[in-house]
Design a protein around this motif. Structure first.
Motif, PDB file in Angstrom:
ATOM      1  N   PHE A  53       0.805  -1.223   0.000  1.00 42.26           N
ATOM      2  CA  PHE A  53       0.000   0.000   0.000  1.00 42.26           C
ATOM      3  C   PHE A  53       0.839   1.275   0.000  1.00 42.26           C
ATOM      4  O   PHE A  53       0.482   2.258  -0.629  1.00 42.26           O
ATOM      5  CB  PHE A  53      -0.946   0.010   1.202  1.00 42.26           C
ATOM      6  CG  PHE A  53      -2.012  -1.045   1.112  1.00 42.26           C
ATOM      7  CD1 PHE A  53      -2.997  -0.960   0.140  1.00 42.26           C
ATOM      8  CD2 PHE A  53      -2.018  -2.116   1.971  1.00 42.26           C
ATOM      9  CE1 PHE A  53      -3.982  -1.933   0.046  1.00 42.26           C
ATOM     10  CE2 PHE A  53      -2.995  -3.099   1.884  1.00 42.26           C
ATOM     11  CZ  PHE A  53      -3.978  -3.013   0.919  1.00 42.26           C
ATOM     12  N   THR A  54       1.932   1.288   0.737  1.00 43.40           N
ATOM     13  CA  THR A  54       2.719   2.516   0.842  1.00 43.40           C
ATOM     14  C   THR A  54       3.835   2.554  -0.198  1.00 43.40           C
ATOM     15  O   THR A  54       4.527   3.562  -0.342  1.00 43.40           O
ATOM     16  CB  THR A  54       3.278   2.680   2.270  1.00 43.40           C
ATOM     17  OG1 THR A  54       2.271   2.297   3.201  1.00 43.40           O
ATOM     18  CG2 THR A  54       3.670   4.110   2.567  1.00 43.40           C
ATOM     19  N   GLY A  55       4.030   1.430  -0.911  1.00 45.04           N
ATOM     20  CA  GLY A  55       4.975   1.420  -2.017  1.00 45.04           C
ATOM     21  C   GLY A  55       6.433   1.459  -1.630  1.00 45.04           C
ATOM     22  O   GLY A  55       7.281   1.836  -2.421  1.00 45.04           O
ATOM     23  N   ALA A 191       2.416   6.087  -2.263  1.00 45.25           N
ATOM     24  CA  ALA A 191       2.877   5.014  -3.143  1.00 45.25           C
ATOM     25  C   ALA A 191       2.774   5.431  -4.604  1.00 45.25           C
ATOM     26  O   ALA A 191       3.629   5.092  -5.415  1.00 45.25           O
ATOM     27  CB  ALA A 191       2.056   3.749  -2.907  1.00 45.25           C
ATOM     28  N   ASP A 192       1.740   6.187  -4.936  1.00 49.99           N
ATOM     29  CA  ASP A 192       1.499   6.551  -6.326  1.00 49.99           C
ATOM     30  C   ASP A 192       2.464   7.613  -6.838  1.00 49.99           C
ATOM     31  O   ASP A 192       3.020   7.491  -7.926  1.00 49.99           O
ATOM     32  CB  ASP A 192       0.063   7.074  -6.489  1.00 49.99           C
ATOM     33  CG  ASP A 192      -0.833   6.044  -7.132  1.00 49.99           C
ATOM     34  OD1 ASP A 192      -0.421   4.878  -7.188  1.00 49.99           O
ATOM     35  OD2 ASP A 192      -1.941   6.406  -7.561  1.00 49.99           O
ATOM     36  N   ASP A 193       2.600   8.689  -6.090  1.00 53.01           N
ATOM     37  CA  ASP A 193       3.479   9.772  -6.532  1.00 53.01           C
ATOM     38  C   ASP A 193       3.871  10.609  -5.318  1.00 53.01           C
ATOM     39  O   ASP A 193       3.084  11.414  -4.819  1.00 53.01           O
ATOM     40  CB  ASP A 193       2.763  10.651  -7.565  1.00 53.01           C
ATOM     41  CG  ASP A 193       3.719  11.646  -8.224  1.00 53.01           C
ATOM     42  OD1 ASP A 193       4.672  12.080  -7.543  1.00 53.01           O
ATOM     43  OD2 ASP A 193       3.508  11.978  -9.395  1.00 53.01           O
ATOM     44  N   ASN A 203       2.580  14.885   4.674  1.00 53.60           N
ATOM     45  CA  ASN A 203       3.918  14.684   5.216  1.00 53.60           C
ATOM     46  C   ASN A 203       4.340  13.253   4.863  1.00 53.60           C
ATOM     47  O   ASN A 203       4.075  12.311   5.600  1.00 53.60           O
ATOM     48  CB  ASN A 203       3.894  14.898   6.728  1.00 53.60           C
ATOM     49  CG  ASN A 203       5.278  14.876   7.324  1.00 53.60           C
ATOM     50  OD1 ASN A 203       6.216  14.347   6.721  1.00 53.60           O
ATOM     51  ND2 ASN A 203       5.411  15.427   8.502  1.00 53.60           N
ATOM     52  N   THR A 204       4.989  13.130   3.718  1.00 50.76           N
ATOM     53  CA  THR A 204       5.247  11.781   3.186  1.00 50.76           C
ATOM     54  C   THR A 204       6.161  10.977   4.103  1.00 50.76           C
ATOM     55  O   THR A 204       5.961   9.778   4.274  1.00 50.76           O
ATOM     56  CB  THR A 204       5.874  11.855   1.786  1.00 50.76           C
ATOM     57  OG1 THR A 204       7.025  12.682   1.839  1.00 50.76           O
ATOM     58  CG2 THR A 204       4.906  12.435   0.783  1.00 50.76           C
TER      59      THR A 204
ATOM     60  N   LEU B  92      -1.006  13.246 -11.175  1.00 59.25           N
ATOM     61  CA  LEU B  92      -2.128  12.799 -10.345  1.00 59.25           C
ATOM     62  C   LEU B  92      -1.677  11.573  -9.565  1.00 59.25           C
ATOM     63  O   LEU B  92      -0.547  11.120  -9.694  1.00 59.25           O
ATOM     64  CB  LEU B  92      -3.313  12.444 -11.243  1.00 59.25           C
ATOM     65  CG  LEU B  92      -3.984  13.623 -11.931  1.00 59.25           C
ATOM     66  CD1 LEU B  92      -4.904  13.133 -13.028  1.00 59.25           C
ATOM     67  CD2 LEU B  92      -4.751  14.465 -10.934  1.00 59.25           C
ATOM     68  N   PHE B  93      -2.569  11.030  -8.752  1.00 53.46           N
ATOM     69  CA  PHE B  93      -2.319   9.719  -8.154  1.00 53.46           C
ATOM     70  C   PHE B  93      -2.992   8.719  -9.088  1.00 53.46           C
ATOM     71  O   PHE B  93      -4.189   8.460  -8.959  1.00 53.46           O
ATOM     72  CB  PHE B  93      -2.874   9.650  -6.742  1.00 53.46           C
ATOM     73  CG  PHE B  93      -2.325  10.733  -5.852  1.00 53.46           C
ATOM     74  CD1 PHE B  93      -0.961  10.864  -5.661  1.00 53.46           C
ATOM     75  CD2 PHE B  93      -3.164  11.633  -5.227  1.00 53.46           C
ATOM     76  CE1 PHE B  93      -0.439  11.868  -4.860  1.00 53.46           C
ATOM     77  CE2 PHE B  93      -2.656  12.640  -4.421  1.00 53.46           C
ATOM     78  CZ  PHE B  93      -1.291  12.758  -4.246  1.00 53.46           C
TER      79      PHE B  93
END
Lengths: 312, 258
Positions: A53-55, A191-193, A203-204, B92-93
């Motif tokens: 999930f968090t990549g 995870a995506d970007d 706050n990544t 985007l995501f």
């Protein structure tokens, strides 16, 4: 009225308790495999939070598991007998407390590794976590107080169906609950970007560390369950192979699919048992099966919307 | 006493090794103002953006937002203060749904956190319901609610651009930075985009800083324009002033046209 997800959790705990009450009538071999499956569920679901999930790419899950296993085992073998409590108190109060303590120490270890190394991405993070897992193993091998290379013997067999499947249910609930909120969608966004997530005010670093800490906590709990299932701990049981085994469950289950990863955990754990009759060829067959699966289903075995992220 | 400008850049310079990408740029954006930032390729527009949003720290000079210096703040902290942005190449995501792309950006104004996600008490549930409502509302303003359950990556290009703007709006910014929003659009889409930007500015009462290549877009909607060339600011003024400015014409068309 509590939300549905919590009702499911209570139902799962109830089923685990009932099953546990009847475990005396079960075939011991079957029971042993079932307990192993329960522990795999905890491991796979918790690693899924980090890797799926968090990549992030952690290869250190066995290391966190070891921290929990030894902590929990030391509590019940060294501290337990001095308490002078009855067997029931030991199994139903001291043991769960030792599991939580093991989980907390594993989470601390997760924080210690996570905080400095989460600036790394992908392969680099994988190497650091791999190194960490090995450090833990080597330390355990050389500390005589926990048995050193000979291992830790005489760990009481407190692990039963209730603790393993109850633990698995709690793990799944926590991972699911964390993700299914506006706050929790942040894990998926990271995870995506990561750059975009940061630009949206997320706050990544904090998200990644949270994932690491929570994931490691449950790895530690799984370690404690494992220790009190086997009754014996050896540092070599927490080597790189063990971490890979868990990573494979997550990948095969379709990275970041709740149900898919659980199915993969069950299948792979049972598979290693089924292949046992092939003796020395077991690991070869296991590897060949993995290669075939990865060639035919590179996106993971279970990728249909087993868990559709619904908007409403 | 007049209000201080919302965004104020004072002699901002950034060097990457020997290269000075942006040199002594001073500029302001006032509250509820639509400002354009133009310049030829490589003039330092995106670098300037990245300094305002905290991706880079200026080597010299100071950036103030709402009167406060932003030096040392990480990008997420700057967004928390009220600056939101979109990206030149859409970010985007992709695997999240359209709905979740917007919903996650509401995160800044959440009362709940990790613990509440687990206890899921009545307060948490009320907030989630309210956020869903607000997300849907925002999507419906831009008529994207039809596709709210689709993954963001499956949207057509123009919708992805719009979704990125909506997502930025969900953080409730005081200043919105748009990095070449018209890139890759056809003339009809550009006209629509100009309307959209003006609509947003009025509806949400915010300041917009627009980096754009397309002169028509910038001249059409901006109240004030800053022009960069080779990292330096060469002009500032209303669209009419900029159009007549010899330095700008030289920068864009070459010296002999000036």
């Amino acid at each position: 009225m509590p939300p549905k997800s919590q009702l499911y959790l209570f139902a799962a705990l109830l089923v685990a308790a009932v099953a546990s009450a009847f475990s005396g009538r079960m075939d011991p071999y079957f029971l042993d495999v079932a307990l192993g499956v329960g522990i795999s569920l905890v491991l796979a679901a918790s690693l899924n939070l980090i890797n799926g999930f968090t990549g992030q790419f952690s290869l250190g899950h066995a290391g966190f598991m070891a921290v929990g296993a030894y902590t929990s085992a030391m509590v019940t073998t060294v501290l337990g007998p001095q308490l002078g409590a009855s067997a029931a108190v030991l199994q139903w109060a001291v043991f769960p407390a030792s599991l939580i303590l093991g989980g907390l120490l594993a989470a601390l270890a997760g924080l210690a590794v996570g905080a400095p190394s989460l600036r790394l991405k992908g392969d680099y993070l994988a190497i650091v976590t791999l190194g960490f897992g090995e450090i833990i193993r080597v330390i355990l091998q050389n500390v005589e107080a926990v048995g050193g290379a000979r291992g830790l013997v005489g760990v009481p067999n407190y692990t039963n169906l209730f603790w393993t499947f109850g633990g698995a249910a709690v793990t799944v609930y926590v991972v699911w609950g964390l993700l299914n909120s506006t706050y929790g969608r942040g894990f998926l966004a990271v995870a995506d970007d990561e750059v975009a997530a940061e630009a949206m005010g997320l706050n990544t670093t904090r998200y990644k560390i949270t994932a690491f800490a929570v994931g490691s906590f449950f790895a530690g709990v799984a370690g404690g369950l494992y220790a009190h299932l086997k009754g014996y701990l050896n540092p070599s049981g927490f080597d790189f192979n063990k971490s890979i085994e868990i990573v494979v469950m997550v990948i095969l289950g379709g990275m970041g699919k709740h149900v898919g990863v659980l199915i993969a955990a069950v299948l792979l754990t049972v598979l290693t048992e089924v292949l046992r009759k092939f003796g020395d060829y077991r690991m070869i067959l296991y590897s060949v099966l993995l290669i075939v699966l990865m060639l035919t289903r590179p996106q993971g075995l279970f990728t249909w919307p087993l868990w559709k992220r619904k908007a409403a | 006493m007049p209000l201080p400008p919302l965004l104020q850049l004072a002699n901002v310079t950034i060097r990457f090794g020997g290269l000075t990408a942006v040199s002594e740029v001073s500029a302001t954006v006032n509250e509820r103002e639509l400002v354009g930032l133009i310049g030829p390729n490589g003039a330092g527009k995106t670098t300037l953006f990245n300094m305002v949003t905290g991706v880079y720290q200026p080597t010299e000079g100071e950036i103030r937002f709402a009167g406060e210096p932003t030096a040392g703040l990480k990008p997420f902290a700057i967004t928390q203060r009220g600056i939101a942005r979109t990206f030149q190449n859409i970010r985007l995501f992709p695997s999240l749904t359209v709905f979740d792309n917007v919903r996650v950006a509401f995160h800044l104004h959440l009362a709940h956190d990790a613990v509440h996600s687990l206890t899921r008490g009545p307060k948490f549930q009320r907030e989630e319901v309210e956020l869903r409502e607000r997300t849907r509302e925002l999507l419906s303003i831009f008529s994207l609610e039809r596709v709210q359950d689709e993954p963001a990556k499956s949207l057509p290009y123009g919708d992805q651009r719009r979704l990125e703007i909506i997502r930025a709006l969900a953080t409730r910014p005081k200043l919105l930075l748009l990095d070449e929003p018209a890139a890759g659009m056809n003339p009809a889409e550009k006209v629509e985009l100009m309307k959209l930007i003006q609509f947003i500015q009025e509806k949400f009462q915010l300041a917009i800083l627009l980096v754009e290549h397309d002169m028509k877009v910038v001249m059409g909607i901006c109240q004030r324009i800053h022009v960069l060339e080779y990292g330096r600011k060469i002009a500032e003024g209303t669209p009419a002033e900029i159009r007549a400015n010899p330095a700008v014409i030289a920068a864009y068309l070459g010296k002999e046209h000036a």
